[in-house]
Design a protein around this motif. Structure first.
Motif, short mmCIF file in Angstrom:
data_model
loop_
_atom_site.label_atom_id
_atom_site.label_comp_id
_atom_site.label_asym_id
_atom_site.label_seq_id
_atom_site.Cartn_x
_atom_site.Cartn_y
_atom_site.Cartn_z
N LEU A 37 132.16 63.72 92.67
CA LEU A 37 132.27 63.24 91.30
C LEU A 37 132.67 61.76 91.27
CD1 LEU A 37 134.00 66.30 89.53
CD2 LEU A 37 131.59 65.63 89.45
N LYS A 38 133.58 61.41 92.17
CA LYS A 38 134.01 60.00 92.23
C LYS A 38 132.85 59.09 92.61
CE LYS A 38 138.77 60.52 93.45
NZ LYS A 38 139.38 60.95 94.71
N GLU A 56 127.36 56.11 84.68
CA GLU A 56 128.04 56.94 83.71
C GLU A 56 127.19 58.15 83.40
OE1 GLU A 56 129.54 55.22 79.91
OE2 GLU A 56 130.28 53.69 81.33
N LEU A 57 127.82 59.23 83.04
CA LEU A 57 127.09 60.44 82.68
C LEU A 57 126.32 60.18 81.37
CD1 LEU A 57 127.04 63.27 84.02
CD2 LEU A 57 128.73 63.97 82.33
N LEU A 89 129.16 70.83 88.72
CA LEU A 89 130.27 70.58 89.65
C LEU A 89 131.61 70.53 88.90
CD1 LEU A 89 128.17 70.03 91.82
CD2 LEU A 89 129.45 67.99 92.48
N GLY A 90 131.57 69.89 87.75
CA GLY A 90 132.79 69.79 86.96
C GLY A 90 133.30 71.17 86.56
N LEU A 91 132.37 72.04 86.22
CA LEU A 91 132.75 73.39 85.81
C LEU A 91 133.28 74.19 87.00
CD1 LEU A 91 132.66 75.07 83.20
CD2 LEU A 91 130.42 75.93 83.90
N THR A 92 132.63 74.04 88.13
CA THR A 92 133.10 74.72 89.35
C THR A 92 134.52 74.27 89.68
OG1 THR A 92 130.82 74.56 90.18
CG2 THR A 92 132.51 75.18 91.77
N LYS A 93 134.73 72.99 89.59
CA LYS A 93 136.05 72.43 89.91
C LYS A 93 137.10 73.00 88.96
CE LYS A 93 138.22 67.83 89.64
NZ LYS A 93 138.54 67.69 88.25
N LYS A 94 136.75 73.04 87.69
CA LYS A 94 137.72 73.54 86.72
C LYS A 94 138.07 75.00 86.99
CE LYS A 94 138.09 71.62 82.59
NZ LYS A 94 137.52 71.20 81.31
N ALA A 95 137.06 75.82 87.29
CA ALA A 95 137.33 77.23 87.57
C ALA A 95 138.23 77.36 88.80
CB ALA A 95 136.01 77.99 87.79
N LEU A 96 137.92 76.59 89.85
CA LEU A 96 138.75 76.66 91.06
C LEU A 96 140.17 76.21 90.76
CD1 LEU A 96 136.21 75.22 93.69
CD2 LEU A 96 137.08 77.57 93.61
#
Ligand code: ARG
Length: 589
Positions: free
Chosen positions: A482-483, A490-491, A567-574
């Motif tokens: 992500l970094k 930018e997204l 990826l952001g969602l995966t990270k948040k769940a983890l």
């Protein structure tokens, strides 16, 4: 958000009905053959008996209804009568977008009927160092508390200090031998006692084992300790002042230890806090005819019809009138009911105390301390064994102190981290602390609590396999992608999670979608190991996807942006999951 399994079940049930069968045959489970399908329904097998026809015929009819349903990419009847289902990538992506839009809860709604749950865990004994037996209680209790809070319940953790009983008398006796001139021992002293304690925590920790050792060899010494305990419990001022000091010194040390473990308690009550409730409680038990004298002691019968083994009476007072561990636990229930009216009290205690808690619970119910609306739950955990299969010990064979165990793991972690790459010493130590804690906690929580398990430093600290460090490594990997992305661009504002392009992406999305159902079950079953199993599967699915997919190298801007969202969602769940397990991830490792 509705759970994915419920949505699918609902659709299949409707299709059952539309095909002329009872809807209840449409219950769906996760597939046990992920190579063939994602979900399955075996209801046609049972329906066939009721409708006296071939199961395949039923499954086939239902499948043809489901094929028109846009939720599914595949609905297929296979012999003898299974229904194999796979979700449409479009539908799945939409579900994940909804999870994402829900923000911090990822689509996991809070309970509609919040309960007040008192959770008794930790259970350290004052002036005795924490040992590994207390570790499990702290780790498991903290996690169940956090899962419950996440689900919206009012969870109240109570450390239930062991601060009453012979150990206090022993400390006082030993202190008197060493420093007989202290004002606390002057019988007729009427003034104020000093504010400063007459010992440090390290002295205190050395005093207890010394006293305990002496009392085993010296009968007179033991008598003196018992006498001191009695006097303390009956209000001798000097001794009570000493108890205050012992508590102060001990509690601040305990707090520091628990803080290092990311464990905290709402209540710092102890066994001594229950003492004022004992006389009235005992009186009532006698008046109501439950407590009677047997062989000099006051007891309450707790055996019940249908018991397969003998459940001895619950002893309330010894023949000399002294109270016991039982008495304290019962009186503790009295104030817990008065102050909190809990819907449930959970005890996270070594499973070897199970019979004891059966007695206490039965006695509490029988004598009316607890009404039928309050649940009493014993959550017994197994033993943490060493590699030899015996309870974990130091190399010298003594009881392993918690602090040493934790620092041992951190040392091991630091070695691994600095072997991997050069790190700044300070940052490396800090990271080792965080990752080391994950190793200990995950190593414990990934097993069903009631089972014994082997504490294996080598395995627990590994970056591969079903370990805490592996989970953290995965999170750190996502953070670093992500970094990298953010450093480049930018997204785009229209970015969104897109329907899966590949099998590995879809597999990852399916894992993510199980979040709400998993969390609900983990609380219902008080099973942190379910959270561990979920994040292990999720981390595996992510790493598989990662190895098969060019993310930073992806040319299509929108596809890439979709990956980044995923990826952001995966990270948040983890991260939510490790949060309820009681540890966190570093920035780098
Ligand atoms: N202090 C006890 C021990 O070290 C554990 C206390 C468990 N909780 C309770 N309510 N009895 O074994």
């Amino acid at each position: 958000m509705e759970k994915m399994l419920d949505i699918i079940s609902r659709e299949v049930m409707a299709a059952m009905e539309a095909s002329g069968y009872d809807g209840t045959y449409g219950k769906v489970t996760l597939s046990n053959r992920p190579d063939l399908c994602e979900y399955q329904c075996n209801g046609a097998m049972a329906a066939a008996k009721a409708y006296k026809c071939a199961p395949f015929q039923i499954a086939d009819k239902v499948a043809s209804v489901l094929q028109k349903n846009s939720i599914f990419a595949k609905a297929e009847a296979v012999k003898p009568g299974f229904l194999n289902l796979s979700l449409s990538p479009d539908y799945l992506a939409g579900y994940l977008r909804q999870m994402e839009a829900d923000g911090e809860r990822l689509g996991c709604g809070k309970t509609g009927s919040p309960k007040t749950v008192l959770i008794d865990y930790g259970g350290p004994n004052v002036a005795k160092p924490l040992h590994v037996g207390h570790l499990r209680s702290a780790i498991i209790g903290e996690s169940i508390k956090r899962i419950g809070k996440f689900m919206g319940h009012n969870m109240v953790g109570d450390v239930h200090l062991g601060d009453w009983g012979l150990q206090m008398g022993l400390i006082i006796t030993e202190l008197k031998e060493r420093k007989p001139g202290l004002v606390y021992f002057e019988e007729n002293y009427g003034g104020e006692y000093p504010k400063e304690p007459p010992f440090t925590i390290s002295e205190l920790e050395e005093i207890y084992p010394a006293a305990s050792g002496k009392s085993k060899e010296d009968e007179a010494y033991k008598e003196a300790a018992m006498e001191a305990t009695y006097e303390l419990q009956h209000g001798r001022r000097g001794y009570q002042a000493l108890l205050g000091h012992i508590l102060d010194v001990s509690v601040s040390d305990l707090k520091r230890n628990y803080e290092n473990l990311n464990v905290s308690f709402e209540l710092w009550k102890g066994e001594s806090d229950a003492q004022p409730y004992i006389p009235a409680m005992v009186e009532k038990m006698k008046q109501d005819g439950f407590a009677y004298i047997s062989e000099g002691a006051l007891v309450v019968d707790v055996k019940e019809e249908g018991d397969t083994k003998e459940i001895p009476p619950c002893m309330i007072l010894k023949s000399d009138g002294a109270s016991l561990y039982n008495t304290t636990d019962l009186a503790t229930i009295v104030w817990r009911m008065e102050d909190y009216h809990p819907d449930e009290i959970i005890y996270v205690v070594d499973k070897r105390q199970e019979l004891y808690f059966t007695q206490v619970f039965r006695c509490a119910r029988k004598t009316g301390l607890v009404g039928p609306e309050t649940k009493l739950t014993f959550l017994g955990f197994g033993t943490m064994n060493g590699k030899d299969g015996k309870p974990f010990k130091t190399r010298e064979g003594g009881v392993m102190r918690l602090e040493y165990l934790v620092s041992g793991i951190q040392e091991e972690m630091y070695k691994k981290i600095s072997d991997n790459h050069t790190v700044d010493e300070e940052e490396g130590r800090e990271t080792a602390k965080v990752v080391g804690l994950s190793a200990i906690k995950y190593g414990d929580l990934s097993n069903q609590a009631s089972k014994d398990y082997m504490f294996d430093i080598e395995r627990f600290t590994s970056f591969e396999g079903n370990t805490g460090p592996y989970i953290l490594y995965t999170i750190v990997r996502i953070k670093s992608i992500l970094k990298k992305y953010q450093a480049q661009r930018e997204l785009p504002p229209q970015a969104e999670i897109l329907p899966a392009h590949t099998d590995s992406e879809k597999a990852l999305m399916l894992e993510i979608s199980k979040f709400n159902g998993m969390m609900e079950t983990a609380f219902e079953e008080k099973a942190p190991h379910k959270v561990c199993a979920y994040i292990y599967d999720l981390a595996n699915a992510f790493n598989h996807f990662y190895h098969e997919t060019k993310i930073i190298g992806e040319q299509d801007e929108m596809v890439q942006a979709g990956y980044i969202k995923l990826l952001g969602l995966t990270k948040k769940a983890l991260e939510l999951c490790i949060g309820v397990l009681g540890f966190e991830a570093p920035e780098r490792m």
